[in-house]
Design an enzyme around this catalytic site. Structure first.
Site, PDB file in Angstrom:
ATOM      1  CG  ASP A  48      -1.821  -1.265   1.151  1.00  0.00           C
ATOM      2  OD1 ASP A  48      -1.938  -1.723   0.011  1.00  0.00           O
ATOM      3  OD2 ASP A  48      -2.452  -1.539   2.367  1.00  0.00           O
TER       4      ASP A  48
HETATM    5  N1  URA Z   1      -1.297  -6.059   3.762  1.00  0.00           N
HETATM    6  C1  URA Z   1      -1.760  -4.695   3.719  1.00  0.00           C
HETATM    7  O1  URA Z   1      -2.777  -4.291   4.556  1.00  0.00           O
HETATM    8  N2  URA Z   1      -1.178  -3.802   3.400  1.00  0.00           N
HETATM    9  C2  URA Z   1      -0.007  -3.907   2.535  1.00  0.00           C
HETATM   10  O2  URA Z   1       0.589  -3.036   2.070  1.00  0.00           O
HETATM   11  C3  URA Z   1       0.620  -5.340   2.636  1.00  0.00           C
HETATM   12  C4  URA Z   1      -0.050  -6.115   3.441  1.00  0.00           C
END
Ligand code: URA
Length: 243
Positions: A103
């Site tokens: 993310d």
């Molecule tokens: N899980 C998440 O919620 N975000 C990420 O970036 C990776 C795994």
């Protein structure tokens, strides 16, 4: 193969830099100065130098990046800067892409490669490649929450696969997943009425985040790291990286 393509793909320079170097007599093929970079060479037999340095052909390139906040894991994006933009121009043009998504506000270990089959194998749930994350949450996590997370929780109609949760204290810990659904860890935290406040990937299969890399810094994977991937049976053949 074209001489300029060979040098571009080795990650040493852009086409413009190559044209300039060729004009200045800074490119040799088998000891002879070559001023026409569009000419053809044999990447296996010919010895090429660029600005005095021997060029070793990279069929595939593997990069480790310490992802900072605010960058999206994509090759291009209309709104936000991408992880590709953290690389120098010559590496932005060799078809590298992020191996799996983090993310925008997740930090840490990101692998980038132009080896599609390898990336596919690393990400396939069939291959069970572990990804470990350090997390912080808003509210204390109970022993029952840990049990639920480990055995699987419902994240919007999908039951997560078994995973490992190791708490450092009641609000900080590590979670190791073998799958990678969109926003998975954040949704898992929500499933136990909690909220992720910090998330950083620290391992990807056998590869560990190099703590000497500042946020936003990158380096090539070492030969040893590539061998570790191969030992996991996930590295595609044919890599010949210059270190
Ligand atoms: N899980 C998440 O919620 N975000 C990420 O970036 C990776 C795994």
């Amino acid at each position: 193969m074209r001489l300029d393509k060979f040098i571009v793909e080795s990650g040493l320079a852009t086409r413009t830099e190559i044209a300039k170097a060729a004009k200045n007599g800074a490119i040799t093929v088998n000891g002879e100065i070559v001023r026409r970079p569009s000419g053809h060479i044999d990447p296996v037999c010919d010895v090429i130098t660029f600005c005095g340095k021997k060029v070793i052909y990279r069929e595939f390139t593997y990069i480790m990046l310490n992802k900072p906040e605010g960058y999206v894991s994509a090759r291009s994006d209309d709104l936000s800067p991408t992880v590709i933009e953290l690389l120098p121009p010559e590496l932005q043009r060799i078809g590298l892409f992020p191996c799996g998504r983090l993310d925008k506000n997740t930090l840490g270990l990101m692998l980038l490669t132009n080896n599609g089959p390898l990336s596919h194998k690393l990400l396939s749930p069939k291959n069970h490649v572990d990804k470990k994350y350090y997390f912080e949450v808003k509210f204390p996590i109970s022993v029952d929450d840990v049990k639920s997370l480990e055995s699987g929780v419902d994240i919007g109609g999908y039951m997560t696969a078994p995973c490992k949760v190791e708490m450092l204290d009641e609000k900080h810990g590590h979670i190791t997943l073998t799958e990678g659904k969109y926003h998975q860890i954040k949704l898992m935290a929500e499933a136990v009425h909690n909220q992720i406040t910090f998330l950083e990937r620290v391992t990807f299969g056998p590869i560990l985040l190099d703590r000497s890399l500042e946020r936003g810094e990158w380096r090539y994977l070492t030969n040893e790291e590539e061998e570790l991937l191969e030992a996991r049976g996930v590295a595609a053949s044919g890599s010949n990286n210059q270190k």
